[in-house]
Design an enzyme around this catalytic site. Structure first.
Site, PDB file in Angstrom:
ATOM      1  N   ASP A 151       0.870  -1.168   0.000  1.00  0.00           N
ATOM      2  CA  ASP A 151       0.000   0.000   0.000  1.00  0.00           C
ATOM      3  C   ASP A 151       0.914   1.228   0.000  1.00  0.00           C
ATOM      4  OD1 ASP A 151      -1.721   2.079   0.479  1.00  0.00           O
ATOM      5  OD2 ASP A 151      -2.583   1.248   2.320  1.00  0.00           O
ATOM      6  N   ASP A 191     -17.510   3.937  -1.128  1.00  0.00           N
ATOM      7  CA  ASP A 191     -16.254   3.605  -0.457  1.00  0.00           C
ATOM      8  C   ASP A 191     -16.539   3.224   1.005  1.00  0.00           C
ATOM      9  OD1 ASP A 191     -13.451   3.508   0.159  1.00  0.00           O
ATOM     10  OD2 ASP A 191     -13.074   4.983  -1.408  1.00  0.00           O
ATOM     11  N   ASP A 204     -10.282  -3.480  -1.972  1.00  0.00           N
ATOM     12  CA  ASP A 204      -9.169  -2.554  -1.816  1.00  0.00           C
ATOM     13  C   ASP A 204      -8.288  -3.038  -0.664  1.00  0.00           C
ATOM     14  OD1 ASP A 204      -7.593  -0.311  -2.173  1.00  0.00           O
ATOM     15  OD2 ASP A 204      -9.091   1.130  -1.493  1.00  0.00           O
ATOM     16  N   ARG A 230      -7.144  -4.043  -6.062  1.00  0.00           N
ATOM     17  CA  ARG A 230      -5.942  -3.212  -6.131  1.00  0.00           C
ATOM     18  C   ARG A 230      -4.687  -4.082  -6.171  1.00  0.00           C
ATOM     19  NH1 ARG A 230      -4.642   1.611  -1.867  1.00  0.00           N
ATOM     20  NH2 ARG A 230      -4.072  -0.143  -0.517  1.00  0.00           N
ATOM     21  N   ASP A 248      -3.604   4.625  -6.104  1.00  0.00           N
ATOM     22  CA  ASP A 248      -3.847   5.995  -5.648  1.00  0.00           C
ATOM     23  C   ASP A 248      -2.942   6.985  -6.376  1.00  0.00           C
ATOM     24  OD1 ASP A 248      -5.647   4.846  -3.945  1.00  0.00           O
ATOM     25  OD2 ASP A 248      -4.345   4.912  -2.188  1.00  0.00           O
ATOM     26  N   HIS A 307     -12.556   8.779  -9.895  1.00  0.00           N
ATOM     27  CA  HIS A 307     -12.450   8.537  -8.455  1.00  0.00           C
ATOM     28  C   HIS A 307     -11.681   9.697  -7.830  1.00  0.00           C
ATOM     29  CE1 HIS A 307     -12.497   6.467  -4.719  1.00  0.00           C
ATOM     30  NE2 HIS A 307     -11.271   5.987  -4.757  1.00  0.00           N
TER      31      HIS A 307
END
Length: 678
Positions: free
Chosen positions: A59, A191, A304, A363, A379, A437
């Site tokens: 992440d 979300d 996610d 993701r 992101d 997004h």
């Protein structure tokens, strides 16, 4: 004595330090590609004197560009290409992996590329895909890991998302806004804030008290919703999901045998062991309509944070000495996200009794993730460089099986300028996964919030996507059957044209559409390379014809989306763009026939119900080959034929069972239109 400390984290290394490595030399090769995910150019760079490319799912907050650092997914597949041959290397290892690349000059000035693979654990398990053509390599790799899941047609349309739509009233207002501004969309997304305290499979009782009413309102308009379901579970004795996972022993364990816990969105969280098939089967069962309260058949799923993300873990992920059964996380870390998406996709299939195709976005990913749905580039940031990098990032994923990919339109972090937002919509409309997004802290950016002129520009970009859905759908049908990428570099179709080998600012959709997005701020022109000596290309907007094998300068305005159709092709479209793709289901087709210099064209049309497995299980589909050679014959329902490149009037015959329709098509220098009454 083998322990290693990283900041405040200690890696126990119970089996001691280990690694495996193997070197490959590729004579005659100067271009290698693949090993996503990295925010880098399509052609991989030499790592001589720098860091190797790293494959370790993480992440990563506000990732850097042109950096070999690890990102959210890892596919250890590399393609090499030269004018003589395309090859592939599949290093089947899910541990942390490093890849060194060195472009060298061999004997007698023959180029060579040396590649070194290094993994922390596991065994050497390598597949060499000998090609010799790009198409051969794609099919060889697909035979090992499977092909792209065939998505529902609606999933190829436009998706509207942000972190987060506030409540049911907000969802209804955004939905109504699309209608008021005549912009089509198919999916609206929710979300993490839609849940009850970040407890997945639940709804906030105050903000979303009647989720079925909300979903029914969308269904009445033939639209759909995606909700997020992350794989970190709030440790809370009043939470059913947590209690069942703990009671069944399905959590990942720490090195001492207790349940592994870390910090994520809900606070203290457990991490289900998705490598356990019993855990995956239980997870899948949670998507049943009587288990996931408030869910309906028009609700799909987003996974996610499944690297997995552990806010207080080393590098924001799970400790390597955590245990999945008898295996350490270090041995299979990069597989975790694949298993999460696998279990979720299976849950969506099961809830319909095996009838409906699922849609799941992930993701984190690994080799084979293409079998379970879509991937996005994580992101990103509202900057021009991030718009540009979305092209090679998606091309790299397509080369290693993941055709269903895209980037957050507008950028996730920060706020785009109006020009950047418009250009991103124009680019995203021609990338496989088309979703806007934005971060929780950014100003709202629904397409109509930037003035009527920009609303019109965005509307036109979205409408172009919807008109092309028949073509997108047949490209995904082929990706599902043969593993061929939907979005592909030019060298895939022109493997001997060395001018294409390093290009990553333009791309092909299938073999017949060439797209060169405008990705420069204040851009007044782009130079597109039109490949193919002896071929011709037609501007899809002006119908102007251009010869292949040339660099073409194209003046652009803010409304320009440079797209070209290859001469010799037939592309189906739908001219009636409605509020969603489902509303266009029974509309007729328009065929765009672009003639080759020899006045020939061919194409195809694929039709099924758009959402079930009946195309496969019951062979319920129509797949027609279309050809034009002096006359045009097809048994499909056509309302209009647009022929590009004719120099004199032509006769077209439209044939359906028991009926013939004849009409004369009149030509001019740029093409012609004739409306056919059927």
């Amino acid at each position: 004595m083998w322990e290693e400390t990283f900041k405040s984290h200690t890696d126990n290394k119970p089996n001691g330090p280990s690694s495996i490595s193997l070197d490959f030399s590729l004579p005659g090769v100067e271009h290698v590609y693949g090993i996503p995910e990295h925010a880098d150019s399509l052609k991989l760079k030499t790592t001589d004197g720098g860091d190797p490319y790293r494959l370790f799912n993480l992440d990563v907050f506000q990732y850097e560009l042109f950096n070999p650092m690890a990102l959210y997914g890892a596919i250890p597949v590399m393609l090499s290409h030269s004018a003589q041959r395309t090859m592939g290397i599949f290093w089947l290892n899910a541990a942390e992996t490093w890849v060194d690349i060195n472009y060298v000059q061999g004997s007698s000035e023959t180029p060579q590329t040396d590649v070194r693979w290094i993994s922390e654990s596991g065994i050497i398990d390598v597949f060499i895909m000998l090609g010799p053509t790009p198409t051969d390599v794609f099919s060889q790799y697909a035979s090992l890991t499977g092909t792209q899941a065939f998505p529902p047609l609606s999933a190829l349309a436009y998706h509207q998302c942000r972190w987060n739509y506030n409540d049911q009233e907000d969802v209804a207002a955004v939905d109504q806004g699309f209608d008021e501004h005549d912009i089509p969309y198919d999916f609206i997304w929710l979300d993490i804030e839609h849940t009850d305290g970040k407890r997945y499979f639940t709804w906030d009782p105050h903000k979303f008290p009647q989720p079925k009413d909300m979903l029914q309102g969308l269904m009445d308009k033939r639209r759909k919703m995606v909700t997020i379901v992350d794989p970190h579970i709030k440790v809370d004795s009043s939470y059913k999901i947590h209690n069942e996972i703990r009671s069944k022993g399905f959590y990942v364990k720490n090195k001492d045998g207790g349940d592994y816990e870390g910090w994520c969105w809900p606070g203290n969280s457990g991490y289900p062991d998705f490598t356990n098939p019993e855990m995956r089967a239980w997870w899948a069962s949670m998507f049943a309509y009587d288990q996931y309260e408030g869910s309906m058949e028009n609700m799909y799923t987003w996974n996610d944070m499944n690297e997995p993300s552990v806010f207080n873990g080393p590098e924001v992920t799970m400790h390597k000495d955590a245990l999945h059964g008898n295996w350490e996380n270090r041995d299979l870390h990069n597989l975790y996200g694949l298993y999460v998406q696998m279990a979720t996709a299976e849950g969506l299939i099961e809830r319909s009794g095996g009838v409906e195709r699922p849609f799941v976005l992930t993701r984190a990913f690994f080799a084979g993730s293409q079998r379970y749905g879509a991937v996005w580039t994580g992101d990103n940031t509202a900057e021009w460089e991030h718009l540009k990098i979305s092209i090679p990032m998606c091309l790299s994923l397509g080369l290693v099986g993941v055709s269903f990919c895209g980037a957050d339109v507008g950028g996730f972090f920060k706020s785009p300028s109006t020009e950047l937002l418009v250009r991103w919509y124009q680019t995203g409309a021609y990338q496989p996964f088309f979703r806007a997004h934005a971060h929780l802290d950014t100003p709202r950016r629904e397409p109509w919030l930037f003035g009527p002129e920009n609303t019109a520009l965005i509307r036109e970009a979205v409408r172009q996507r919807y008109a092309l859905l028949p073509y997108w759908y047949q490209l995904f049908y082929h990706a599902h059957h043969s593993g061929q990428p939907v979005m592909r570099p030019l060298w895939v179709e022109y493997p001997q044209d060395t001018a294409t080998f390093s290009m990553d600012d333009q791309f092909l959709l299938g073999e017949d559409l060439l797209v060169h997005p405008v990705t420069e701020e204040g851009g007044r022109g782009v130079t597109a390379y039109l490949p193919g000596k002896g071929e011709v290309w037609f501007d899809v907007h002006t119908f102007q014809k251009h010869n292949g094998a040339q660099n073409l300068y194209i003046p652009v305005t803010i409304s320009s989306i440079p797209v070209f159709q290859r001469g010799g092709s037939i592309i189906p479209r739908k001219a009636r763009v409605r509020r969603s793709s489902s509303c266009m289901e029974h509309d007729p087709y328009t065929l765009f026939v672009a003639l080759s210099p020899k006045r020939f064209a061919q194409g195809e049309l694929y039709i099924d119900d758009g959402h079930t497995f009946n195309f496969d299980k019951q062979k319920q589909f129509i797949h027609r080959r279309l050809s034009f050679a002096n006359k045009f014959i097809t048994p499909s329902w056509i309302e209009k034929i647009v022929i590009l490149g004719a120099s004199k009037p032509s006769k077209a015959t439209l044939k359906t069972p028991g009926e013939f329709f004849q009409f004369i098509v009149c030509s001019n220098v740029s093409g012609f239109h004739t409306q056919v009454g059927i």
